[in-house]
Motif scaffolding. Structure first.
Motif, PDB file in Angstrom:
ATOM      1  N   MET A  15      59.856  76.426  10.712  1.00  0.00           N
ATOM      2  CA  MET A  15      61.243  76.177  11.071  1.00  0.00           C
ATOM      3  C   MET A  15      61.619  76.969  12.323  1.00  0.00           C
ATOM      4  O   MET A  15      62.236  76.429  13.238  1.00  0.00           O
ATOM      5  CB  MET A  15      62.132  76.564   9.881  1.00  0.00           C
ATOM      6  CG  MET A  15      63.569  76.161   9.977  1.00  0.00           C
ATOM      7  SD  MET A  15      64.398  76.477   8.411  1.00  0.00           S
ATOM      8  CE  MET A  15      65.468  77.790   8.906  1.00  0.00           C
ATOM      9  N   THR A  18      59.384  75.527  15.480  1.00  0.00           N
ATOM     10  CA  THR A  18      59.663  74.170  15.953  1.00  0.00           C
ATOM     11  C   THR A  18      61.141  73.865  16.098  1.00  0.00           C
ATOM     12  O   THR A  18      61.507  72.911  16.781  1.00  0.00           O
ATOM     13  CB  THR A  18      59.060  73.126  15.005  1.00  0.00           C
ATOM     14  OG1 THR A  18      59.695  73.231  13.729  1.00  0.00           O
ATOM     15  CG2 THR A  18      57.558  73.297  14.865  1.00  0.00           C
ATOM     16  N   ARG A  20      62.854  72.772  13.681  1.00  0.00           N
ATOM     17  CA  ARG A  20      63.092  71.690  12.729  1.00  0.00           C
ATOM     18  C   ARG A  20      63.521  72.277  11.391  1.00  0.00           C
ATOM     19  O   ARG A  20      63.608  73.493  11.216  1.00  0.00           O
ATOM     20  CB  ARG A  20      61.810  70.851  12.543  1.00  0.00           C
ATOM     21  CG  ARG A  20      61.224  70.277  13.815  1.00  0.00           C
ATOM     22  CD  ARG A  20      61.860  68.993  14.303  1.00  0.00           C
ATOM     23  NE  ARG A  20      61.947  67.935  13.347  1.00  0.00           N
ATOM     24  CZ  ARG A  20      61.084  66.930  13.219  1.00  0.00           C
ATOM     25  NH1 ARG A  20      60.022  66.860  13.993  1.00  0.00           N
ATOM     26  NH2 ARG A  20      61.277  65.996  12.320  1.00  0.00           N
ATOM     27  N   SER A  21      63.758  71.409  10.403  1.00  0.00           N
ATOM     28  CA  SER A  21      64.243  71.842   9.096  1.00  0.00           C
ATOM     29  C   SER A  21      63.130  72.461   8.251  1.00  0.00           C
ATOM     30  O   SER A  21      61.935  72.286   8.527  1.00  0.00           O
ATOM     31  CB  SER A  21      64.835  70.650   8.339  1.00  0.00           C
ATOM     32  OG  SER A  21      63.806  69.736   7.997  1.00  0.00           O
ATOM     33  N   TYR A  24      60.951  69.791   6.766  1.00  0.00           N
ATOM     34  CA  TYR A  24      59.904  69.364   7.699  1.00  0.00           C
ATOM     35  C   TYR A  24      58.737  70.361   7.655  1.00  0.00           C
ATOM     36  O   TYR A  24      57.573  69.961   7.691  1.00  0.00           O
ATOM     37  CB  TYR A  24      60.459  69.254   9.118  1.00  0.00           C
ATOM     38  CG  TYR A  24      59.390  69.000  10.156  1.00  0.00           C
ATOM     39  CD1 TYR A  24      58.886  67.724  10.358  1.00  0.00           C
ATOM     40  CD2 TYR A  24      58.886  70.041  10.937  1.00  0.00           C
ATOM     41  CE1 TYR A  24      57.898  67.498  11.306  1.00  0.00           C
ATOM     42  CE2 TYR A  24      57.907  69.819  11.876  1.00  0.00           C
ATOM     43  CZ  TYR A  24      57.413  68.539  12.057  1.00  0.00           C
ATOM     44  OH  TYR A  24      56.426  68.317  12.996  1.00  0.00           O
TER      45      TYR A  24
END
Length: 65
Positions: A15, A18, A20-21, A24
């Protein structure tokens, strides 16, 4: 001992790297485990994550400090 860094990658690390979540991150870890033929309970190392993602290991290790 302050020079020791973690070797294992967790969803929160992905997280941070990247942007992202966390969900993910969990999915990506499972994809990496499948790629390397690992069992669900085994860990992913920074080196394996680096190889799979194409991000330099040194960059990954900076996020694990």
């Amino acid at each position: 001992m302050s020079n020791i860094k973690r070797l294992c990658i967790y969803p929160k690390d992905i997280m941070r790297i990247t942007g992202r979540s966390e969900r993910y991150g969990r999915k990506l870890l499972n994809d990496i485990k499948d790629h390397f033929g690992k069992k669900s309970y085994q860990f992913i190392t920074a080196e394996e994550f680096s190889e799979y993602s194409g991000i330099k290991k040194e960059t990954v290790m900076q996020y694990l400090e």
